[in-house]
Motif scaffolding. Structure first.
Motif, mmCIF file in Angstrom:
data_model
loop_
_atom_site.group_PDB
_atom_site.id
_atom_site.type_symbol
_atom_site.label_atom_id
_atom_site.label_comp_id
_atom_site.label_asym_id
_atom_site.label_seq_id
_atom_site.Cartn_x
_atom_site.Cartn_y
_atom_site.Cartn_z
ATOM 1 N N THR A 1 0.830 -1.198 0.000
ATOM 2 C CA THR A 1 0.000 0.000 0.000
ATOM 3 C C THR A 1 0.864 1.248 0.000
ATOM 4 O O THR A 1 1.761 1.389 0.848
ATOM 5 C CB THR A 1 -0.921 0.046 1.234
ATOM 6 O OG1 THR A 1 -1.685 -1.152 1.320
ATOM 7 C CG2 THR A 1 -1.853 1.246 1.164
ATOM 8 N N TYR A 2 0.593 2.155 -0.939
ATOM 9 C CA TYR A 2 1.183 3.488 -0.896
ATOM 10 C C TYR A 2 0.105 4.451 -0.397
ATOM 11 O O TYR A 2 -0.986 4.537 -0.974
ATOM 12 C CB TYR A 2 1.689 3.939 -2.263
ATOM 13 C CG TYR A 2 2.250 5.344 -2.231
ATOM 14 C CD1 TYR A 2 3.549 5.580 -1.787
ATOM 15 C CD2 TYR A 2 1.462 6.430 -2.605
ATOM 16 C CE1 TYR A 2 4.062 6.868 -1.725
ATOM 17 C CE2 TYR A 2 1.966 7.721 -2.552
ATOM 18 C CZ TYR A 2 3.263 7.936 -2.105
ATOM 19 O OH TYR A 2 3.760 9.212 -2.044
ATOM 20 N N ASN A 3 0.406 5.154 0.676
ATOM 21 C CA ASN A 3 -0.538 6.074 1.288
ATOM 22 C C ASN A 3 -0.204 7.518 0.920
ATOM 23 O O ASN A 3 0.961 7.936 1.045
ATOM 24 C CB ASN A 3 -0.496 5.932 2.812
ATOM 25 C CG ASN A 3 -0.894 4.554 3.279
ATOM 26 O OD1 ASN A 3 -2.074 4.241 3.352
ATOM 27 N ND2 ASN A 3 0.100 3.720 3.602
ATOM 28 N N PHE A 4 -1.202 8.260 0.497
ATOM 29 C CA PHE A 4 -1.018 9.680 0.255
ATOM 30 C C PHE A 4 -1.187 10.446 1.566
ATOM 31 O O PHE A 4 -1.732 9.935 2.546
ATOM 32 C CB PHE A 4 -2.010 10.175 -0.797
ATOM 33 C CG PHE A 4 -1.770 9.603 -2.158
ATOM 34 C CD1 PHE A 4 -0.989 10.271 -3.088
ATOM 35 C CD2 PHE A 4 -2.309 8.373 -2.519
ATOM 36 C CE1 PHE A 4 -0.754 9.735 -4.348
ATOM 37 C CE2 PHE A 4 -2.081 7.819 -3.772
ATOM 38 C CZ PHE A 4 -1.301 8.507 -4.684
ATOM 39 N N LYS A 5 -0.724 11.673 1.583
ATOM 40 C CA LYS A 5 -0.762 12.477 2.799
ATOM 41 C C LYS A 5 -2.202 12.834 3.164
ATOM 42 O O LYS A 5 -3.022 13.148 2.300
ATOM 43 C CB LYS A 5 0.063 13.750 2.620
ATOM 44 C CG LYS A 5 0.193 14.610 3.880
ATOM 45 C CD LYS A 5 1.041 15.834 3.630
ATOM 46 C CE LYS A 5 2.485 15.462 3.331
ATOM 47 N NZ LYS A 5 3.340 16.661 3.185
ATOM 48 N N ASN A 6 -2.504 12.760 4.447
ATOM 49 C CA ASN A 6 -3.800 13.189 4.953
ATOM 50 C C ASN A 6 -3.826 14.719 4.969
ATOM 51 O O ASN A 6 -3.075 15.341 5.724
ATOM 52 C CB ASN A 6 -4.010 12.639 6.366
ATOM 53 C CG ASN A 6 -5.407 12.921 6.909
ATOM 54 O OD1 ASN A 6 -6.044 13.900 6.540
ATOM 55 N ND2 ASN A 6 -5.868 12.059 7.795
ATOM 56 N N PRO A 7 -4.654 15.361 4.146
ATOM 57 C CA PRO A 7 -4.622 16.828 4.068
ATOM 58 C C PRO A 7 -5.104 17.504 5.345
ATOM 59 O O PRO A 7 -4.749 18.656 5.594
ATOM 60 C CB PRO A 7 -5.556 17.134 2.887
ATOM 61 C CG PRO A 7 -6.470 15.953 2.801
ATOM 62 C CD PRO A 7 -5.650 14.771 3.222
#
Length: 360
Positions: free
Chosen positions: A239-245
């Motif tokens: 899993t690649y997780n994007f930043k939580n804005p």
């Protein structure tokens, strides 16, 4: 919040208690749980036995899952800091002990369409996973320490608890898979992701959604001997997780391995074991990460039982599995139960797949 006052520290409760206690208490669950509080995109145990076996015939299939998860985590953290009370400098030394407990009851709906035309020689299917459920989470902590000023040293003790619950829709996961069959050997590859549309609030302790985008891909293998009824499956993904804005926190890359092994006692009944390994292999990061490189890990294992039966002109499959978790690090652990019902087209006549029909 209410704070318990005790001893000689009472005179500091108004100026010191609320701000410093909340800040120090918040550190303990952060230290106990990587993956931004121990919540990952991937739910360990989602895949199991027969994972890589192609669907018996093209068309729609539907899977409903009831998932109950009960987890706990705890930790201690010691901090020393300088503050000002009025115009008086003070040194604060404190130890926070906190524990968090969560119960989740979630229903998943998975809808997939298997295409008739082969893609790279395999069976292609596309669909989505949606979720609706409830999350009840509690956090309790105690802060003890001393405040040292020019006038002396004052001990203090403060306790606090927070309870949070939410019921609503979770995020949506689009899915695409390719599966191949070669005798007793079955192979699959998949790609999925997270569309963050679920019930999420960064200021709330309990959530259903995770608040950020993610993409996950991997592959799997199933050994399935129709003559003996023996089966073994494993699916590995990343899993690649994007930043939580909302929090500026970014989870590291996660690795997960789901596996299952079973024996068909008859054409309908199946028993066996299931398990998983979850390991964060990348570091948490972002300006919202206040603890540096942080990785989580957990393992689970348990029994399973399955039953295959006809439903009109379709085929039904019911599976019950349970996991007990262990060897956790920086992530809550506990136990979880899955009750899965799958409805799919039966095998065509003559069969176009080597997978048996398993119906009388």
């Amino acid at each position: 919040m209410q704070y318990v006052r005790s001893g000689r520290g009472r005179s500091f409760s108004g100026r010191f208690g609320i701000g410093t206690l909340a800040a120090l208490l918040a550190l303990s669950p952060q230290i106990a749980c990587a993956d931004e509080g121990g919540v990952s995109f991937w739910v360990p145990g989602l895949y199991g036995s027969l994972a890589a076996v192609p669907q018996q015939a093209p068309g729609w299939s539907a899977t409903t899952i009831y998932w109950h998860d009960s987890v706990s985590a705890g930790g201690d953290v010691a901090r020393a800091r300088q503050i000002t009370i009025g115009n008086i400098p003070a040194n604060v030394t404190a130890t926070a002990n906190a524990s968090v407990h969560a119960n989740l009851d979630v229903g998943f709906l998975i809808a997939n369409y298997a295409f008739e035309t082969p893609v790279f020689g395999g069976q292609a299917s596309a669909g989505f996973l949606a979720a609706y459920g409830a999350n009840s989470t509690s956090l309790a902590g105690t802060l003890t320490g001393t405040v040292t000023t020019p006038g002396g040293t004052f001990p203090f003790s403060r306790s606090d608890s927070i309870n949070s619950s939410i019921m609503g829709f979770g995020d949506v996961y689009p899915q695409f898979t390719l599966k191949w069959n070669a005798g007793v050997n079955n192979y699959m590859t998949y790609i999925t992701g997270d569309i963050p549309v679920g019930a999420y609030d960064s200021a709330r302790l309990a959530n259903i959604g995770i608040g950020h985008w993610a993409i996950d891909a991997g592959g799997g293998y199933t050994y399935f001997d129709q003559k003996t009824g023996r089966e073994a499956s494993a699916v590995l993904g990343f899993t690649y997780n994007f930043k939580n804005p909302a929090t500026q926190y970014q989870n590291g890359v996660d690795m997960h391995l789901d596996w299952g092994a079973s024996q068909f006692l008859t054409k309908q009944w199946q028993v066996g074991l299931v398990g998983y390994l979850y390991q964060e292999i990348g570091c948490d990061s972002g300006s919202g990460d206040r603890v540096g490189c942080f990785r989580s890990r957990v393992q689970g294992i348990g029994p399973q039982v399955g039953y295959i039966f006809p439903v009109g002109d379709m085929q039904g499959y019911l599976n019950l599995k349970a996991y007990g978790e262990f060897a956790n690090a920086n992530r809550p652990d506990g136990w979880n139960v899955w009750l899965t019902f799958n409805l799919s087209p039966p095998a065509a006549t003559p069969p176009t797949s080597s997978r048996p029909r398993f119906t009388k």
